[in-house]
Enzyme design. Structure first.
Site: not given
Length: 302
Positions: A218, A247-250, A12-13, A181, A244
């Protein structure tokens, strides 16, 4: 649909929006505080599901209200949760502080994620999985077990080495796709990364050490896909105004996994994943920011 399994964390974030990230010893007033379902494993599961894959989540939550909320959130996105185990104690949490430039600081409390074991992974998945996604928010011995078992059975695995940590030399040859990354690539390769040339040099060193494919994200410089057979692809990023980046990488990994597991060529799957990640950074939260397939395809149109 293609069966994709995410073996990893559910958190939970707790997200604080601030004007500026606090300096050591400094207290700042937040502009807002919100709760969002997260955890790298769950985020990637949602991203793959929204991109059209049939997804199973394997992980652990506590016997508290957060655990039940995370399970319901996954189910609402079509992710199968029969293999999400309830363990006595607390559900994992993440304290995330996001500034006005969409940069973030994250502090994790593993909770139930830290008590997942190899015995919690059912044997039947080895006959069902087309692709497995792993991350570093569960005990490392579980990841080692999955990598070895998947290699023995010829199952494709994307190992997202996040959060950054050292990977033993004998594990590297077990990894079909290592997704990292810049920070994670530096940690594993032992080389300083500053831009595309450094990233490719470091990725090449990991190929020589046994990794089959290295996928490096990158940020605004795009992504690198490097295979042991010499295939090298650079995919540009889609430029957007970020809100925000949590969660970009996920999102990138889950979207890519859904496409690639279904037989889409790497170059096409990478462009799709780049578009999905670009959309994700324009919204708040982790799973709440992940776009659906039709939205991504519309965004990609010229």
């Amino acid at each position: 649909m293609t069966n994709v399994f995410s073996i990893g964390s559910l958190n939970m974030d707790i997200v604080y929006q601030v004007s500026d990230l606090p300096k050591p010893g400094e207290t700042v007033q937040s502009l807002s505080c919100k709760l969002f379902p997260g955890g790298k494993g769950a985020n990637q599961a949602v991203a793959a599901s929204r991109s059209g894959a049939s997804v199973w989540m394997i992980g652990a939550v506590g016997d508290d209200s957060y655990g039940e909320a995370l399970r319901r959130a996954l189910q609402a996105d079509g992710v199968r949760t029969e293999t999400v185990h309830s363990i006595e104690g607390d559900t994992g949490t993440a304290c995330i502080t996001v500034d006005a430039f969409a940069e973030n600081h994250i502090v994790l409390a593993a909770g139930a994620n830290g008590r997942l074991t190899s015995s919690d992974i059912p044997e039947w998945i080895w006959g069902e999985a087309a692709l497995i996604m792993l991350q570093n928010e569960i005990p490392w011995q579980v990841n080692r077990h999955v990598l070895a078992a998947a290699r023995e059975r010829g199952i494709l695995v994307i190992m997202n080495a996040a959060p950054a940590m050292h990977i033993e030399e004998d594990v590297l040859p077990l990894i079909p796709i290592l997704a990292v990354n810049e920070t994670e690539l530096e940690m594993i390769s032992g080389q300083r990364i500053s831009g595309r040339i450094d990233a490719q040099t470091a990725a090449e060193s990991l190929i020589r050490r046994g990794v089959s494919t290295v996928l490096v994200t990158l940020g605004s410089e795009g992504s690198l896909w490097l295979k042991s057979d010499g295939e090298c692809l650079w995919t540009p990023a889609f430029l957007v105004d970020p809100v925000d980046t949590t969660a970009a990488g996920d999102t990138f990994i889950g979207a890519f996994a859904a496409e690639y597991a279904s037989g889409v060529p790497a170059q096409q799957a990478l462009r799709y994943a780049s578009a999905a990640a670009a959309l994700a950074v324009t919204r708040e939260g982790a799973q709440s920011s992940v776009p659906g397939r039709e939205e991504v395809l519309h965004f990609m149109q010229p």
